[in-house]
Design a protein around this motif. Structure first.
Motif, PDB file in Angstrom:
ATOM      1  N   UNK A 216      -6.310 -10.793  -5.120  1.00 28.64           N
ATOM      2  CA  UNK A 216      -5.546  -9.964  -6.053  1.00 28.64           C
ATOM      3  C   UNK A 216      -4.082  -9.994  -5.617  1.00 28.64           C
ATOM      4  N   UNK A 217      -3.172  -9.876  -6.567  1.00 27.70           N
ATOM      5  CA  UNK A 217      -1.744 -10.013  -6.266  1.00 27.70           C
ATOM      6  C   UNK A 217      -1.243  -8.915  -5.335  1.00 27.70           C
ATOM      7  N   UNK A 218      -1.883  -7.731  -5.379  1.00 27.47           N
ATOM      8  CA  UNK A 218      -1.494  -6.628  -4.515  1.00 27.47           C
ATOM      9  C   UNK A 218      -2.627  -5.620  -4.447  1.00 27.47           C
ATOM     10  N   UNK A 222      -5.299  -4.414  -7.460  1.00 32.94           N
ATOM     11  CA  UNK A 222      -6.748  -4.367  -7.237  1.00 32.94           C
ATOM     12  C   UNK A 222      -7.308  -2.996  -7.604  1.00 32.94           C
ATOM     13  N   UNK A 223      -6.641  -1.937  -7.145  1.00 32.30           N
ATOM     14  CA  UNK A 223      -7.102  -0.574  -7.416  1.00 32.30           C
ATOM     15  C   UNK A 223      -7.115  -0.298  -8.919  1.00 32.30           C
ATOM     16  N   UNK A 224      -6.072  -0.747  -9.596  1.00 32.02           N
ATOM     17  CA  UNK A 224      -5.971  -0.530 -11.045  1.00 32.02           C
ATOM     18  C   UNK A 224      -7.113  -1.233 -11.786  1.00 32.02           C
ATOM     19  N   UNK A 225      -7.350  -2.500 -11.449  1.00 32.11           N
ATOM     20  CA  UNK A 225      -8.409  -3.266 -12.112  1.00 32.11           C
ATOM     21  C   UNK A 225      -9.781  -2.688 -11.774  1.00 32.11           C
ATOM     22  N   UNK A 227     -10.642   0.371 -10.874  1.00 29.47           N
ATOM     23  CA  UNK A 227     -10.872   1.653 -11.538  1.00 29.47           C
ATOM     24  C   UNK A 227     -11.130   1.458 -13.030  1.00 29.47           C
ATOM     25  N   UNK A 228     -10.467   0.457 -13.615  1.00 29.88           N
ATOM     26  CA  UNK A 228     -10.673   0.185 -15.031  1.00 29.88           C
ATOM     27  C   UNK A 228     -12.097  -0.248 -15.338  1.00 29.88           C
ATOM     28  N   UNK A 229     -12.729  -0.964 -14.395  1.00 28.26           N
ATOM     29  CA  UNK A 229     -14.090  -1.454 -14.614  1.00 28.26           C
ATOM     30  C   UNK A 229     -15.160  -0.458 -14.191  1.00 28.26           C
ATOM     31  N   UNK A 230     -14.910   0.292 -13.124  1.00 25.77           N
ATOM     32  CA  UNK A 230     -15.956   1.162 -12.578  1.00 25.77           C
ATOM     33  C   UNK A 230     -15.745   2.646 -12.857  1.00 25.77           C
ATOM     34  N   UNK A 231     -14.530   3.013 -13.230  1.00 26.31           N
ATOM     35  CA  UNK A 231     -14.235   4.420 -13.447  1.00 26.31           C
ATOM     36  C   UNK A 231     -13.928   5.174 -12.166  1.00 26.31           C
ATOM     37  N   UNK A 232     -13.938   4.461 -11.040  1.00 23.72           N
ATOM     38  CA  UNK A 232     -13.636   5.057  -9.738  1.00 23.72           C
ATOM     39  C   UNK A 232     -12.620   4.196  -8.997  1.00 23.72           C
ATOM     40  N   UNK A 233     -11.808   4.811  -8.175  1.00 29.34           N
ATOM     41  CA  UNK A 233     -10.940   4.021  -7.301  1.00 29.34           C
ATOM     42  C   UNK A 233     -11.821   3.398  -6.220  1.00 29.34           C
TER      43      UNK A 233
END
Length: 246
Positions: A216-218, A222-225, A227-233
């Motif tokens: 991941x670029x940063x 990674x955290x943003x992507x 959380x978008x898929x799992x709903x959790x950080x």
């Protein structure tokens, strides 16, 4: 000679106590459900904790924890071979088997072994479900899926896949979306996040290391992507699943 005497003594004792093993059809039914990608049946089996119902399965150790661990190894070995027979790529199946058996080895309670068994069975079933879908996929899409699996740590681009399959980016993107219903980019992200969930559950790697490992670029990206898929950080995901299992 001593082994032979022990065997005959055990046989006589079992005969006297009328200890019989249950029909193997029970296990075969479960193995076949996994091989066919029947997630509904497998999930119901796990929900009922059928793995812990050991009546008629044989005693492999007098120690309850060791006994359930031995049964875990047997089940994993059988599922691995059933899934290979069902079309799962052998190296992937064996790696999955090794992964879960090593994780099981560190379990300290029967409950932990059972929970890991359920995760393992659903993981194999999910792989077979994808394999079942792959049977109607075009060859270039299958080649893409295999490439993504083998290079999941790397930064994978559509151009990489186009060169791998010998097709143009536009044509490959179109047939990939037609076959799987998602874009190549979305599929790659989904696979990276699935890998990340495994690392968060079963490894001690830091979140920043996992982000770097999966290219991941940063860390923030990674955290943003994730959380978008799992709903959790990633941190909340690890707190919820890692600590509760180990």
């Amino acid at each position: 000679m001593a082994i032979s005497k022990d065997w005959y003594h055990t046989e006589m004792k079992n005969d006297d106590m009328e200890i019989l093993h249950r029909s193997p059809s029970v296990e075969y039914s479960f193995y076949n459900a996994v091989r066919s990608g029947d997630m509904e049946t497998v999930t119901a089996n796990c929900k009922n904790d059928s793995f812990l119902h050991l009546e008629g399965t044989g005693v492999l150790s007098r120690n309850p924890l060791t006994n359930i661990k031995y049964h875990f190894v047997v089940t994993t070995a059988m599922l691995t071979r059933y899934c290979i027979d069902g079309g799962l790529e052998p190296e992937q199946a064996y790696r999955l088997s090794d992964f879960y058996i090593l994780k099981m080895d560190s379990c300290t309670s029967v409950r932990e072994v059972a929970d890991l068994h359920h995760t393992m069975a659903k993981d194999f079933t999910g792989k077979m479900l994808l394999q079942k879908k792959s049977s109607v996929l075009s060859k270039p899409v299958i080649e893409c899926i295999n490439y993504i699996y083998s290079h999941i740590k790397e930064r994978i681009t559509i151009q990489d896949l186009a060169e791998h399959t010998g097709l143009s980016c536009n044509y490959l993107s179109r047939i990939f979306k037609q076959n799987l219903g998602v874009s190549i980019s979305d599929y790659i992200r989904e696979q990276k996040i699935e890998k990340a969930t495994h690392l968060l559950r079963y490894s001690d790697q830091s979140i920043v290391d996992i982000a770097a490992y999966l290219s991941f670029s940063s860390q923030s990206h990674f955290i943003q992507i994730f959380e978008g898929y799992t709903g959790l950080t990633p941190k909340k995901y690890r707190d919820k699943y890692y600590k509760s299992m180990w």
